[in-house]
Scaffold this motif. Sequence first.
Motif, mmCIF file in Angstrom:
data_model
loop_
_atom_site.group_PDB
_atom_site.id
_atom_site.type_symbol
_atom_site.label_atom_id
_atom_site.label_comp_id
_atom_site.label_asym_id
_atom_site.label_seq_id
_atom_site.Cartn_x
_atom_site.Cartn_y
_atom_site.Cartn_z
ATOM 1 N N VAL A 63 -17.536 -0.086 -3.448
ATOM 2 C CA VAL A 63 -17.394 0.172 -2.018
ATOM 3 C C VAL A 63 -15.939 -0.072 -1.634
ATOM 4 O O VAL A 63 -15.524 -1.205 -1.427
ATOM 5 N N ARG A 64 -15.163 0.998 -1.616
ATOM 6 C CA ARG A 64 -13.740 0.932 -1.292
ATOM 7 C C ARG A 64 -13.011 -0.101 -2.142
ATOM 8 O O ARG A 64 -12.157 -0.842 -1.668
ATOM 9 N N GLY A 65 -13.353 -0.173 -3.431
ATOM 10 C CA GLY A 65 -12.660 -1.049 -4.363
ATOM 11 C C GLY A 65 -13.354 -2.359 -4.637
ATOM 12 O O GLY A 65 -13.126 -2.974 -5.684
ATOM 13 N N ALA A 66 -14.187 -2.839 -3.734
ATOM 14 C CA ALA A 66 -14.953 -4.063 -3.951
ATOM 15 C C ALA A 66 -16.359 -3.705 -4.438
ATOM 16 O O ALA A 66 -16.803 -2.565 -4.323
ATOM 17 N N SER A 67 -17.050 -4.698 -5.003
ATOM 18 C CA SER A 67 -18.387 -4.471 -5.554
ATOM 19 C C SER A 67 -19.458 -4.992 -4.614
ATOM 20 O O SER A 67 -19.295 -6.049 -3.996
ATOM 21 N N GLU A 68 -20.553 -4.246 -4.516
ATOM 22 C CA GLU A 68 -21.784 -4.731 -3.899
ATOM 23 C C GLU A 68 -22.885 -4.611 -4.933
ATOM 24 O O GLU A 68 -23.025 -3.568 -5.589
ATOM 25 N N GLY A 100 -5.483 1.889 -1.281
ATOM 26 C CA GLY A 100 -4.621 0.923 -1.946
ATOM 27 C C GLY A 100 -4.701 -0.451 -1.319
ATOM 28 O O GLY A 100 -5.390 -0.670 -0.310
ATOM 29 N N TRP A 101 -3.986 -1.406 -1.934
ATOM 30 C CA TRP A 101 -4.011 -2.809 -1.509
ATOM 31 C C TRP A 101 -2.581 -3.322 -1.408
ATOM 32 O O TRP A 101 -1.760 -3.088 -2.294
ATOM 33 N N TYR A 102 -2.311 -4.040 -0.321
ATOM 34 C CA TYR A 102 -0.967 -4.554 -0.067
ATOM 35 C C TYR A 102 -0.960 -6.072 -0.201
ATOM 36 O O TYR A 102 -1.769 -6.778 0.419
ATOM 37 N N TYR A 103 -0.006 -6.581 -1.021
ATOM 38 C CA TYR A 103 0.155 -8.005 -1.262
ATOM 39 C C TYR A 103 1.453 -8.459 -0.600
ATOM 40 O O TYR A 103 2.547 -8.054 -1.021
ATOM 41 N N ARG A 104 1.351 -9.278 0.446
ATOM 42 C CA ARG A 104 2.534 -9.768 1.146
ATOM 43 C C ARG A 104 2.944 -11.119 0.560
ATOM 44 O O ARG A 104 2.109 -12.012 0.375
ATOM 45 N N PHE A 154 2.794 -3.132 -3.156
ATOM 46 C CA PHE A 154 1.778 -2.195 -2.700
ATOM 47 C C PHE A 154 1.245 -1.459 -3.914
ATOM 48 O O PHE A 154 2.007 -0.830 -4.653
ATOM 49 N N ALA A 155 -0.067 -1.573 -4.137
ATOM 50 C CA ALA A 155 -0.727 -0.960 -5.288
ATOM 51 C C ALA A 155 -1.637 0.155 -4.776
ATOM 52 O O ALA A 155 -2.781 -0.094 -4.398
ATOM 53 N N PRO A 156 -1.145 1.413 -4.745
ATOM 54 C CA PRO A 156 -1.923 2.496 -4.147
ATOM 55 C C PRO A 156 -2.842 3.192 -5.145
ATOM 56 O O PRO A 156 -2.677 3.085 -6.365
ATOM 57 N N ASP A 157 -3.807 3.910 -4.603
ATOM 58 C CA ASP A 157 -4.631 4.852 -5.359
ATOM 59 C C ASP A 157 -4.213 6.251 -4.938
ATOM 60 O O ASP A 157 -4.622 6.747 -3.880
ATOM 61 N N VAL A 158 -3.366 6.885 -5.740
ATOM 62 C CA VAL A 158 -2.975 8.262 -5.459
ATOM 63 C C VAL A 158 -4.072 9.194 -5.962
ATOM 64 O O VAL A 158 -5.012 8.770 -6.654
ATOM 65 N N ARG A 159 -3.973 10.471 -5.625
ATOM 66 C CA ARG A 159 -5.003 11.422 -6.059
ATOM 67 C C ARG A 159 -5.109 11.388 -7.583
ATOM 68 O O ARG A 159 -4.117 11.218 -8.296
ATOM 69 N N GLY A 160 -6.339 11.540 -8.068
ATOM 70 C CA GLY A 160 -6.631 11.358 -9.481
ATOM 71 C C GLY A 160 -7.313 10.041 -9.772
ATOM 72 O O GLY A 160 -7.879 9.858 -10.852
ATOM 73 N N SER A 161 -7.278 9.090 -8.823
ATOM 74 C CA SER A 161 -7.916 7.787 -9.007
ATOM 75 C C SER A 161 -9.429 7.902 -8.828
ATOM 76 O O SER A 161 -9.932 8.798 -8.154
ATOM 77 N N SER A 162 -10.143 6.969 -9.422
ATOM 78 C CA SER A 162 -11.592 6.910 -9.252
ATOM 79 C C SER A 162 -11.935 6.096 -8.020
ATOM 80 O O SER A 162 -11.082 5.471 -7.390
ATOM 81 N N GLY A 163 -13.228 6.099 -7.677
ATOM 82 C CA GLY A 163 -13.714 5.323 -6.547
ATOM 83 C C GLY A 163 -13.833 6.095 -5.257
ATOM 84 O O GLY A 163 -14.397 5.590 -4.294
ATOM 85 N N TYR A 164 -13.315 7.339 -5.224
ATOM 86 C CA TYR A 164 -13.315 8.127 -4.000
ATOM 87 C C TYR A 164 -14.017 9.469 -4.170
ATOM 88 O O TYR A 164 -13.849 10.358 -3.340
ATOM 89 N N PRO A 178 -6.318 -4.076 2.559
ATOM 90 C CA PRO A 178 -6.469 -2.647 2.246
ATOM 91 C C PRO A 178 -5.585 -1.790 3.152
ATOM 92 O O PRO A 178 -5.422 -2.084 4.338
ATOM 93 N N LEU A 179 -5.021 -0.735 2.578
ATOM 94 C CA LEU A 179 -4.229 0.228 3.336
ATOM 95 C C LEU A 179 -4.778 1.625 3.103
ATOM 96 O O LEU A 179 -5.374 1.902 2.051
ATOM 97 N N ARG A 180 -4.554 2.516 4.049
ATOM 98 C CA ARG A 180 -5.051 3.883 3.955
ATOM 99 C C ARG A 180 -3.926 4.881 4.250
ATOM 100 O O ARG A 180 -3.878 5.477 5.327
#
Length: 767
Positions: free
Chosen positions: A359-364, A527-531, A574-584, A514-516
């Motif tokens: 679910v958007r990168g996290a597990s349920e 993707g996910w942003y680490y400050r 910033f660790a993004p999921d560009v096109r080609g990534s799974s989960g979407y 999370p970022l969109r």
Amino acid sequence: MAADAQDQLTGASSAAPLLVPLADAAGARDTPQPLVAHGCWYPSADPTGERVAFICDRTGVPQLWTGPVHGSVDGPDLHLLDADPDPVTEVAWSPDGRWIAYTVAPGGGELTRVLCVRPDGTGRRIVAGADAGSSAYLGCWTRDGSAVAVTVAEPPPALGRLVREDAAAPEREAFGELPRELPPDWADRDGQATLLGGAHRGEVGPRPGGASPDGAARDRLGAYLVDPDGLASPVLVAAESGAATLRVCDVSPDGRLALVRRGPRGRREAVVLRTADLGTGSVLRVADGDPWIGRFSPDGRTVWLRSDHEREFAALLAAGLDDEGRRTGLSVLAERDGSDLELLAFAEDGHTAALAWNVRGASEFQTLGLPAAVPVSVGGGDAAGAAAPSGEPAGPPDGGNGTARWSGASAPWGGGNGTGPFGRATASWSEAAGAAPWGGATGTAPPQDVDLPHEVVTRIGRAGPGGLVLALSGSQRRPGVWWLPRGAAPARTPWSSRDEDAVPPGRPAVRPAPLRPRARDGLVLGGWYYRAPGRAEGRPAPCVIHLHGGPEEQERPVFEPLYHELTGRGLDVFAPDVRGSSGYGRSFVDADLGTGRYAAIADVADCAAHVVLSGRADPTRLAVMGRSYGGYLTLASLVWHPDLFRTGVAVCGMSDFGTFFAGTEPWIAESAAHKYGHPERDRELLRALSPMSRVDELRVPLLAVHGEHDTNVPPGESEQIVRAARERGHAAELLMLRDEGHEFRRADNRRLFRRAAADWLERHLTG
């Protein structure tokens, strides 16, 4: 069904694996002092569920351990079963409890072998992969524990080390003299790249008549059932020439049918085979990701699958089977809008499924009582959730967690006793009758949600008659193993590290946000942003855009020591999921195929623009970094967007598709061709997409990192881009890690890599 999908899996001869006894290598009973911040993963429990075999890096190398689900962190029952320094990658305890099978990577390289050892550390032996140049990995155990499935990759006859006739003397000294000339039909490159030496050179891909493009024999994958006791000969289950993948995921309780996963990335298939004549019963598309795609019902009349057949997102499907393994219908048992079924496992009772949804990168996580029979709609096209039209990627779903749906049923199947392939009796379906321990009466209750203490489930395993074991990772902890008894909350095993030991004191782990981002063509990315700790909101920071591999991998909110090192230096990530990534969804995964690769490169620039325009990142202090395919995207971003980044770090990345296809393992090339393009038919596209073809556009310093034994992306890919950068007057360095392959598995090498990369980025972004 298309004719090529019905091809037999037995068209190639293959040499059966031989057992090779080894000296016992169990560690001392008083186990070594552990690293405080160690990880434990890939659990597999014994038949009682009281003990677990697992992989742990507490000595600095991923090794095979066993321990109880209860007890103290360093109790007397915690054992190191194989003290050899070769990293362990997979583990499977036999259903009868007599053996533990595991896959190791000798020298940390990409060629692996399968071993078996008894739970007390004795009887260690190589089951498959002992031959030079071969590679082997685990499949399933038969239900009675009499045999373990293995897949053996046999390379074609070696081409030797090939260097151009006009190669300079230093290159000849580095790679040796030519044992023979290049193949007569070799299509020499005329671009910036140089063909580097190494084993298995020559382009790949099918040709009429079955020959590979360089005229050599095709590689072969053979799947066998092997008796670790050596009392019975190996049984061939399937073999393919020029295969991309092949894994035996299950054997029916009566031994009649085998479930095999095959096919290249993005085109995986579940194949039901008859073990008697090796004939194909049915074929159904299944999702990428975890290779353990499903399991037969106790009576062998149904196969449960994690599949995206005619769907955008993977769901739990049930396929009815006739006596020949042919599909009689198809039904959806559980699905979620906008979320993939990522992991599927089954409890020991035979009629309880464990489901992990992405679910958007996290597990349920849920458990589901399976019906005694499944209502199936005749034909394969009636499953709900059709994929989005080609060319219209769905993108990450908006809104809530998705709507879960499930199905229940009551029609009985027939059953019957049988024997396994080595003559041992197997259980009948009648033993599985009764109530489902997790979800009420079988097939009558909805899925049961289970709260997780951390964000991501990485593996699910059976743990005795009423339990499960889970491997969990999270943003605040190292990987660990949890025991999930029936009707209770998950409990951390005593040998898994504590949450508070994930990082040294005084340097807290960063929980990502999370970022969109939105790409220039309107596609929504993730993707996910680490400050970095201590930085005030609204103050732009030096930022590293980190790109994952695959391309089908996905960024997850888990603790990443590299990110912790970087944020500790005051650098945001910033660790993004560009096109080609799974989960979407499937369309998002396929959005980078062919010329879509250009859009994926543009996505990197759009992600950088997003964090700049949102006020998070300083536009004058950006860097790009990535591993494997992410290393390729790093190099591509530096030459397509030469003024955007101050520096780049490319880890095990492809710099030229021509030399990559020439140098990688043949079975890897077979799979990669379906994702990147065919090395002959798409030659011009691959040339245009290769960073080496645009290396004159490079403007900034470059650090390349590679494992010396990497045969997935050979080290020559880093060597040639570093050499080209230096020739053009740019600062460029290459860090070659000893005893590592495509994955960096040893703690000392991982630490060296993290610190070298962080030093480089800190110097160029803050110096």
